[in-house]
Design a protein around this motif. Structure first.
Motif, short mmCIF file in Angstrom:
data_model
loop_
_atom_site.label_atom_id
_atom_site.label_comp_id
_atom_site.label_asym_id
_atom_site.label_seq_id
_atom_site.Cartn_x
_atom_site.Cartn_y
_atom_site.Cartn_z
N GLY A 207 0.79 -1.22 0.00
CA GLY A 207 0.00 0.00 0.00
C GLY A 207 0.82 1.27 0.00
O GLY A 207 0.54 2.21 -0.74
N ALA A 208 1.88 1.32 0.82
CA ALA A 208 2.71 2.52 0.89
C ALA A 208 3.44 2.76 -0.42
O ALA A 208 3.53 3.89 -0.90
N GLN A 209 3.95 1.69 -1.01
CA GLN A 209 4.66 1.83 -2.28
C GLN A 209 3.70 2.25 -3.39
O GLN A 209 4.01 3.14 -4.19
N LEU A 210 2.52 1.67 -3.43
CA LEU A 210 1.55 2.03 -4.45
C LEU A 210 1.08 3.48 -4.27
O LEU A 210 0.83 4.18 -5.25
N GLN A 211 0.98 3.96 -3.03
CA GLN A 211 0.63 5.35 -2.78
C GLN A 211 1.70 6.28 -3.34
O GLN A 211 1.41 7.30 -3.95
N LYS A 212 2.96 5.92 -3.15
CA LYS A 212 4.08 6.73 -3.67
C LYS A 212 4.04 6.77 -5.19
O LYS A 212 4.24 7.83 -5.80
N ILE A 213 3.76 5.63 -5.81
CA ILE A 213 3.67 5.58 -7.27
C ILE A 213 2.53 6.47 -7.76
O ILE A 213 2.67 7.21 -8.73
N THR A 214 1.41 6.43 -7.05
CA THR A 214 0.27 7.28 -7.39
C THR A 214 0.67 8.75 -7.34
O THR A 214 0.35 9.52 -8.25
N GLU A 215 1.41 9.13 -6.31
CA GLU A 215 1.87 10.52 -6.19
C GLU A 215 2.77 10.90 -7.37
O GLU A 215 2.63 12.00 -7.92
N ILE A 216 3.67 10.02 -7.75
CA ILE A 216 4.59 10.29 -8.87
C ILE A 216 3.81 10.45 -10.17
O ILE A 216 4.04 11.40 -10.94
N VAL A 217 2.86 9.55 -10.41
CA VAL A 217 2.05 9.61 -11.63
C VAL A 217 1.25 10.90 -11.67
O VAL A 217 1.21 11.58 -12.71
N GLU A 218 0.63 11.26 -10.58
CA GLU A 218 -0.19 12.48 -10.55
C GLU A 218 0.67 13.73 -10.66
O GLU A 218 0.33 14.66 -11.40
N LYS A 219 1.78 13.79 -9.95
CA LYS A 219 2.66 14.96 -9.97
C LYS A 219 3.22 15.21 -11.37
O LYS A 219 3.34 16.36 -11.80
N ASN A 220 3.58 14.14 -12.06
CA ASN A 220 4.21 14.28 -13.38
C ASN A 220 3.21 14.16 -14.54
O ASN A 220 3.62 14.13 -15.69
N HIS A 221 1.92 14.09 -14.19
CA HIS A 221 0.86 14.01 -15.21
C HIS A 221 1.13 12.88 -16.21
O HIS A 221 1.01 13.07 -17.42
N ILE A 222 1.51 11.73 -15.69
CA ILE A 222 1.81 10.58 -16.54
C ILE A 222 0.51 9.98 -17.03
O ILE A 222 -0.36 9.62 -16.24
N MET A 223 0.38 9.90 -18.33
CA MET A 223 -0.83 9.35 -18.96
C MET A 223 -0.42 8.23 -19.91
O MET A 223 0.48 8.43 -20.72
N PRO A 224 -1.06 7.09 -19.83
CA PRO A 224 -0.72 6.02 -20.77
C PRO A 224 -1.21 6.35 -22.17
O PRO A 224 -2.21 7.04 -22.35
N GLN A 225 -0.47 5.90 -23.14
CA GLN A 225 -0.91 6.00 -24.53
C GLN A 225 -2.06 5.02 -24.72
O GLN A 225 -1.99 3.89 -24.24
N ILE A 226 -3.14 5.42 -25.37
CA ILE A 226 -4.29 4.55 -25.57
C ILE A 226 -4.55 4.38 -27.06
O ILE A 226 -4.64 5.37 -27.80
N ASP A 227 -4.64 3.14 -27.49
CA ASP A 227 -4.93 2.83 -28.90
C ASP A 227 -6.31 3.40 -29.25
O ASP A 227 -7.23 3.34 -28.43
N PRO A 228 -6.47 3.96 -30.45
CA PRO A 228 -7.76 4.56 -30.81
C PRO A 228 -8.90 3.56 -30.96
O PRO A 228 -10.07 3.94 -30.90
N HIS A 229 -8.59 2.29 -31.13
CA HIS A 229 -9.65 1.27 -31.24
C HIS A 229 -10.22 0.97 -29.86
O HIS A 229 -9.46 0.69 -28.94
N VAL A 230 -11.52 1.05 -29.70
CA VAL A 230 -12.17 0.64 -28.45
C VAL A 230 -13.07 -0.54 -28.81
O VAL A 230 -13.94 -0.43 -29.68
N PHE A 231 -12.83 -1.66 -28.16
CA PHE A 231 -13.56 -2.88 -28.48
C PHE A 231 -14.70 -3.12 -27.51
O PHE A 231 -14.65 -2.69 -26.36
N THR A 232 -15.71 -3.83 -27.97
CA THR A 232 -16.80 -4.27 -27.10
C THR A 232 -16.42 -5.64 -26.54
O THR A 232 -15.48 -6.28 -27.03
N VAL A 233 -17.17 -6.10 -25.57
CA VAL A 233 -16.92 -7.43 -25.01
C VAL A 233 -16.99 -8.49 -26.11
O VAL A 233 -16.18 -9.42 -26.15
#
Length: 75
Positions: free
Chosen positions: A26-52
């Motif tokens: 939990g503590a490590q994941l909280q730190k990672i969350t802080e890093i992601v939010e602070k640096n505005h890290i966004m994953p690249q998302i493929d333009p295709h969105v699939f249905t189930v």
């Protein structure tokens, strides 16, 4: 050294990535969350969105390595 193969593949495709080794702590994941939010890290998302119903098609796309980021399957 763990990512040398991926470094070369990313470089050939003009892409960038970062490795992160984490554990379910939990503590490590909280730190990672802080890093992601602070640096505005966004994953690249493929333009295709699939249905189930298209999940197999999405998996084929991922297996072939022809994605432009994360593949989304809408439920």
């Amino acid at each position: 050294m763990a990512g040398a193969k991926y470094d070369k593949a990313a470089q050939r495709q003009g892409k960038e990535y970062r490795f992160m080794f984490v554990r379910p702590d939990g503590a490590q994941l909280q730190k990672i969350t802080e890093i992601v939010e602070k640096n505005h890290i966004m994953p690249q998302i493929d333009p295709h969105v699939f249905t189930v119903e298209q999940a197999n098609e999405a998996l084929r796309l991922v297996a072939q390595g022809h994605t432009d980021g994360k593949v989304l399957i809408r439920f």
